[in-house]
Design an enzyme around this catalytic site. Structure first.
Site, short mmCIF file in Angstrom:
data_model
loop_
_atom_site.label_atom_id
_atom_site.label_comp_id
_atom_site.label_asym_id
_atom_site.label_seq_id
_atom_site.Cartn_x
_atom_site.Cartn_y
_atom_site.Cartn_z
N TRP A 148 0.82 -1.21 0.00
CA TRP A 148 0.00 0.00 0.00
C TRP A 148 0.85 1.25 0.00
CZ3 TRP A 148 -4.53 -0.34 -1.83
CH2 TRP A 148 -5.24 -1.55 -1.70
N ASP A 184 -1.71 6.95 6.28
CA ASP A 184 -2.79 6.06 5.82
C ASP A 184 -3.02 5.07 6.95
OD1 ASP A 184 -4.45 4.18 4.70
OD2 ASP A 184 -3.11 3.66 3.04
N LYS A 220 -12.58 -1.59 6.90
CA LYS A 220 -11.85 -2.54 7.73
C LYS A 220 -12.21 -2.38 9.21
CE LYS A 220 -8.11 -2.36 4.34
NZ LYS A 220 -8.29 -3.68 3.71
#
Length: 362
Positions: free
Chosen positions: A103, A173, A197
């Site tokens: 990511w 993030d 999530k």
């Protein structure tokens, strides 16, 4: 648990059962108005109340100080990969990134489209099986911001402590571990997280923005890609993902009932210890992928001695009601995602299954 699966999906992921039941109860008639919240105007008093309450709940639970705005945006965290350099990477500056996994790599790739970038810490040489060292970063005066990925969902590593970056904005993030533990929000210029999530269903991304960051922002951008657009309009410039925001509201109330983030952090440690202990006590039958001091409390990655054995593990686990234990296609192996809403009982059941499987196949 009834007939509920043991849900270890990486995202979209498990939601608290009582949240789902409350949403089901209010699905057709939201708080007595005779309509679903999906049917009402985002300009209505009813929706504005949900929007404001959700912002205030997040500020309370995450201990967000004064001087920050909470935004509910669309496009997922992947759009934030683009919006951040669009807004904050100016000519003559360099965007600094910590390269910690898949990511982080995606965020770096997008930033390169808008200006100069620098990888100031990386664990690529270790195949991202640990978090890079953030204790001795060398950031120049021309650094626009430092970007970190708090938890790498695919590899299974997690930042244990954040650096002090002084006047250089720290951006994170936190898509896969937001609200799983207390964090000093005052260290950050911007935090963002896709909801699917730990916060709710997919469709909305939370952005926590320090207001003085707007002074650094590029004003010559399309309207929808400017943070000040969404700040000025309280996340209501265009039609928001109203049902997803409503679901975040229910999840935040659930977190509050659990006792807040300190209580959740303890629960998360207790339940993931069950699985990590099953790995570490297996005599090598299971092998944890990530170095112990970088292990994630959200995504537990591990391997077996062969791909054939891993396939058998997945097949038998599915037959026993476990979902989502196959590792990401880019790295293989096995992964159990143990977000806030995954019950302790699910982790207990997985640890028992793992111990039984190792006895039968070791």
């Amino acid at each position: 648990m009834g007939n509920r699966a043991y849900n270890f999906n990486a995202g979209p992921a498990a939601l608290p059962l009582e949240v789902l039941e409350q949403a089901q109860k209010e699905f057709v008639d939201f708080r007595g108005i005779g309509m679903s919240i999906m049917e009402i105007s985002h300009r209505s008093a009813e929706y504005e109340a949900v929007n404001n309450e959700t912002q205030n709940l997040l500020k309370e639970l995450f201990s967000i100080p004064d001087g920050y705005k909470v935004l509910f945006l669309q496009g997922g965290a992947s759009t934030q990969f683009t919006m951040i350099p669009m807004n904050f990477l100016q000519a003559g500056q360099t965007a600094a990134y910590v390269q910690s996994g898949a990511w982080a790599d995606k965020a770096i790739k997008e930033a390169k489209l808008f200006g100069e970038t620098a990888v100031v810490a990386s664990s690529k040489d270790q195949k991202f099986m640990r978090m890079p060292d953030l204790g001795a970063l060398n950031l120049s005066d021309q650094t626009a911001y430092l970007h970190v990925t708090s938890n790498e969902t695919i590899e299974g590593s997690q930042v244990q402590s954040y650096p002090d970056t002084g006047s250089i904005p720290l951006i994170a993030d936190m898509s896969s571990d937001i609200l799983s533990r207390p964090v000093d929000v005052s260290k950050f210029g911007l935090i963002y997280a896709g909801a699917q999530k730990n916060l709710g269903p997919s469709g909305v991304t939370v952005v926590i923005l320090r207001e003085d960051m707007l002074e650094r922002a590029n004003a010559n951008l399309p309207t929808m890609f400017r943070y000040d657009t969404h700040v000025k309009n309280d996340s209501l410039y265009n039609t928001p993902p109203s049902y997803s925001v409503y679901m975040i509201n229910l999840v935040l109330h659930w977190i509050k009932r659990q006792g807040g983030l300190a209580a959740l952090e303890k629960i998360n440690r207790d339940k993931t210890d069950l699985i990590y202990n099953a790995i570490d006590a297996s005599g090598g039958f299971y092998q944890g992928c990530v170095d112990a001091d970088s292990r994630s409390r959200m995504n537990i990655t591990f391997r077996l001695q062969s791909e054939e054995l891993e396939k058998l593990f997945v097949k038998e686990s599915q037959a026993n009601g476990f979902v989502g234990l196959k590792g990401h296609r880019s790295v293989g192996g096995l992964r159990a995602s143990t977000y806030n809403a995954v019950p302790y009982e699910s982790c207990q059941a997985l640890a028992q299954f793992m111990n039984d499987f190792s006895k039968r196949n070791g």
